[in-house]
Scaffold this motif. Sequence first.
Motif, PDB file in Angstrom:
ATOM      1  N   GLU A   1      -6.746  -1.554  -0.186  1.00 37.92           N
ATOM      2  CA  GLU A   1      -7.442  -1.282   1.080  1.00 37.92           C
ATOM      3  C   GLU A   1      -8.407  -2.425   1.410  1.00 37.92           C
ATOM      4  O   GLU A   1      -8.527  -2.862   2.570  1.00 37.92           O
TER       5      GLU A   1
ATOM      6  N   TYR B   1      -5.943   1.804  -5.253  1.00 37.28           N
ATOM      7  CA  TYR B   1      -5.971   1.951  -3.785  1.00 37.28           C
ATOM      8  C   TYR B   1      -7.104   1.138  -3.175  1.00 37.28           C
ATOM      9  O   TYR B   1      -6.924   0.455  -2.162  1.00 37.28           O
TER      10      TYR B   1
ATOM     11  N   ALA C   1      -6.619   8.070   1.960  1.00 34.82           N
ATOM     12  CA  ALA C   1      -5.687   8.633   0.973  1.00 34.82           C
ATOM     13  C   ALA C   1      -6.439   9.616   0.095  1.00 34.82           C
ATOM     14  O   ALA C   1      -7.613   9.419  -0.208  1.00 34.82           O
TER      15      ALA C   1
ATOM     16  N   PHE D   1      -1.510  10.279   2.221  1.00 33.61           N
ATOM     17  CA  PHE D   1      -2.185   9.168   2.899  1.00 33.61           C
ATOM     18  C   PHE D   1      -1.665   8.987   4.313  1.00 33.61           C
ATOM     19  O   PHE D   1      -0.589   9.445   4.664  1.00 33.61           O
TER      20      PHE D   1
ATOM     21  N   ILE E   1       0.820  -1.209   0.000  1.00 29.59           N
ATOM     22  CA  ILE E   1       0.000   0.000   0.000  1.00 29.59           C
ATOM     23  C   ILE E   1       0.852   1.256   0.000  1.00 29.59           C
ATOM     24  O   ILE E   1       0.574   2.224  -0.708  1.00 29.59           O
TER      25      ILE E   1
ATOM     26  N   ALA F   1       0.017  10.075  -3.658  1.00 26.55           N
ATOM     27  CA  ALA F   1      -1.132  10.276  -2.765  1.00 26.55           C
ATOM     28  C   ALA F   1      -0.685  10.903  -1.450  1.00 26.55           C
ATOM     29  O   ALA F   1       0.444  10.715  -1.001  1.00 26.55           O
TER      30      ALA F   1
ATOM     31  N   TYR G   1       2.464   1.670  -3.471  1.00 29.04           N
ATOM     32  CA  TYR G   1       1.513   2.148  -4.474  1.00 29.04           C
ATOM     33  C   TYR G   1       1.173   3.623  -4.253  1.00 29.04           C
ATOM     34  O   TYR G   1       1.222   4.443  -5.179  1.00 29.04           O
ATOM     35  N   LEU G   2       0.824   3.965  -3.022  1.00 31.71           N
ATOM     36  CA  LEU G   2       0.346   5.327  -2.768  1.00 31.71           C
ATOM     37  C   LEU G   2       1.454   6.362  -2.929  1.00 31.71           C
ATOM     38  O   LEU G   2       1.212   7.475  -3.392  1.00 31.71           O
TER      39      LEU G   2
ATOM     40  N   ASP H   1      -6.305   7.044 -10.120  1.00 35.71           N
ATOM     41  CA  ASP H   1      -5.524   6.107  -9.311  1.00 35.71           C
ATOM     42  C   ASP H   1      -6.362   5.445  -8.222  1.00 35.71           C
ATOM     43  O   ASP H   1      -5.841   4.666  -7.418  1.00 35.71           O
TER      44      ASP H   1
END
Lengths: 458, 451
Positions: free
Chosen positions: A143, A139, A129, A116, A105, A114, A108-109, A135
């Motif tokens: 999540e 997420y 986020a 977040f 996570i 992001a 990716y973020l 995008d």
Amino acid sequence: MKSRLTIAVLGLWIVGSTALQADPAVVAGYTFIKALGGIEEYRLDSNGLSVLIAPDHSAPVVTFEVTYRVGSRNEVTGTTGATHILEHMMFKGSENYSDAKGNSIKQYLERVGAQFNASTSVDRTNYFATLGREDLEGYVAIEADRMHRLLLRDSDRQPEMTVVRNEYERSKNNPESQLIEEIRATAFEALPIHHPTLGWLSDIEHVSTSKLREFYETFYWPNNSTVTVAGDVEPAAVLALIRKYYSGYPHSPAPIPDIYTQEPAQSGPRRVTVTKPGELGTVVIAHKLPNARDPDQPAVELMDAVLSSGKSSRLYHALVDSGLALSADADSQLYRDASLHLLFAELAPGATHEQIEQLLLAELEKVRTGGVTAAELSRVKQQYVAADAYRRDGTSAIASELNEWIAIGDWTMYVTFPQQISAVTAADIQRVARKYFDHSQSTTGWFVPQTVAGERAP
Amino acid sequence: MIRSKGILLAFTLAALSLQAQADMAKHAEHTSAAGIDLVTYHTEVKDVIDIVGYLPAGEAMAGTGNAALPTLMGMMLERGTRTQDQFAIARQLEEVGAEITFNVGMQSLQFDAKCLAKDLPLVMRLLAAQLRDPAFLPGEFAKVKEQFTGMLQNSTRSTEARAREALGRALYPAGHPNRRATIEEMLAAVKSATLKDLQAFHVKYYGPAHMTIALVGDVSMSASAAEVAKEFAGWSGGEDFLRTESVAAPAAPTDPILVPIPAKTSVSVLLGQRTLLRYRDPDALALRVGTAIAGRGFTGRLTTNVRDKQGLTYDIGAGLADDNLVDGMWFMDASFAPALLERGIAAGRGTLQAWWQDGVTEKELAACKQGLIGGYYVGLSTNAGVGHAIVNALQRGYELTWLDEYPRAVQALTREQVNAAISRHLTPATMVLVEAGTFLPAAAPASAPTP
């Protein structure tokens, strides 16, 4: 929890946008629950997941937030701080997304830029986020995976334990935060608000991975959580997206445990003193209040604004402008089971604790006996109206405040609290001042700075 | 879960639409009104205006004079004007829910305001009056001095503040605009400051000549310029920012600087050096991106190694600072329990050494560039984000086109450029180490988790 001022102003904007509300989306697999103030509530039929949609097309970004209705109120002796440690463990990977796979996570973020984070409070744990709308799906997938497929390995918990311990140690560096913690522990004897959300140090150090898993398997279920989406989305499309990733999870096999403890009556004023090396003292006078949903809260909120909002406030005149305090404030910590009101003043050089405590009490007494003026009431209400518009600035603010109302048990107060604010009268404020701010029900805390021999003089 | 990193903030500049990447400068209007650099930027947020501005009247302007004057002057702006006391001003603002705040930084007096669009004339009138005609009442001056003294006294117990103070003093030589007075020097300066000194400071540094105002939200340039021209008409003066040429860094101390503060459960650590780079200098952007790979967010190397793998800290990162106008510093910051201090510092140093020696990878660079650019646009989704992006760009000496050029500049960086900037401008082995907090006796055993 953030102050009610913030929550209230957000709600006002939403009230203002009701006229633009469209018909609710019809999406298979969902039951439409209600719409209020431009926010639509749905329930995913397969597992009871609540979904709130707050469209805002002012920028091509979206905030996605999951609020689990579990916090430090669900902990007992031996497991204090477990909710917070579990929050940390939620970043350690799930079955399909992890550092080892290169798709965790955080990887990716951060890759999509992001903003977040996650946080734990008395009543809830939230993960959120803000990112570009294109995008979002990536997420949501991650999540959702960690809601049901968290790895929760002991090999991850061990190093994380010292991370959490350092977070605890950092909080102890500040004597004021330690004072508030001890006041809460003194004011509340039975309710879990008694213990800090970070937990007692010995519990942080000794809680087992199996105990964390027990928490996860008890509370991390769709029917104990709410997804909030605020931003540049179309409700039908985002509901379908959420269904795609969450509908495969079952409803919790057992009911989510409830809290039945109630705080016993306080039998007299209480006091606590924190003595540590420091420079200037602090005085805090606390009173217990009902839960955050209580209809008396808007009047308390406006009383606090009269006392401490801006230079026209009473505490500014009596304590700060007079040179006796560096700052003074009146605010509440609002929770699902009960709340705590704090009158706070940071002593200026030369002022004494006794002097400041008497002044704070005197200002409280003036409200109890004399109420507030029509001009004061008008001023603080007007401040709400303007701040309302300010809160359009960003989807994360909308989702964050909704999250707090979800946590205390009724998201619609995001909309209705401002309406209650507008109806408050001067008589209401005097009534709540008399009802809740009795000295026999107070807990007074002092931070008394201690001079250490041999230290250099500032 | 984690604090936000300075490096992230530095990159979180401005923009509106992920699709409108090249349109930032087109949305902005830029002119001069009453000698003030004025920018307006219209957004879709209805009825609200955010105002961000600055003028060169920060701490560095004290020079060799009284170090407390810039901050005391900033605080006095909120204590009334020659025609209205502070309560009359507060009452007008509070009645419409408007806000004006002032903050004194290293070189700038920055102001932030927020109001409903209909209240722009009121807010501009009050802002102008506060900047132009502060009251300088002796009684208010005495209160401000007391308040500042209390704030300084409290900061003597802050591990973060004392570590920052020590590192800054070690890195910036006397006469450098980024060299701050010590807390003790500042306390003495507050005591000796006079109203006459303060008035002289105001006359010299407060004026429109190098002042910038950005208005973002439900604004039009014509209305904004008219208000600024009306309220600031006839005002003159003001000094430029200090923009000294970079000079060689002094020899760094080889021993750690220890700042003992009793009864603290966490030690603040800073490791840093001067870069001799300004924000706009060649290599500066490459060094920023490289530093982000070491110290940004959850996935920077420092967090990955020292926090995630070894569990030694809650908080570690790296960034660049103080470089908008003159050469600044590079730093790693962290906090450790006293018992884990030595291991934590060693782990941080080891991570930095490998980063410096081996450089960043193509994969890291690609992910970092994507993240920085994405974060840049997310940061531009609020009025406040756009406003700060505009004034930061202008203060750094860019045209507003930089707001569109920044993502392209980041995207264009190569691994070779980034690694060259890291090795050319940083030397981890000789960085200054500062530790502030309560230290264990040297012989005390450390209890740490097994990595």
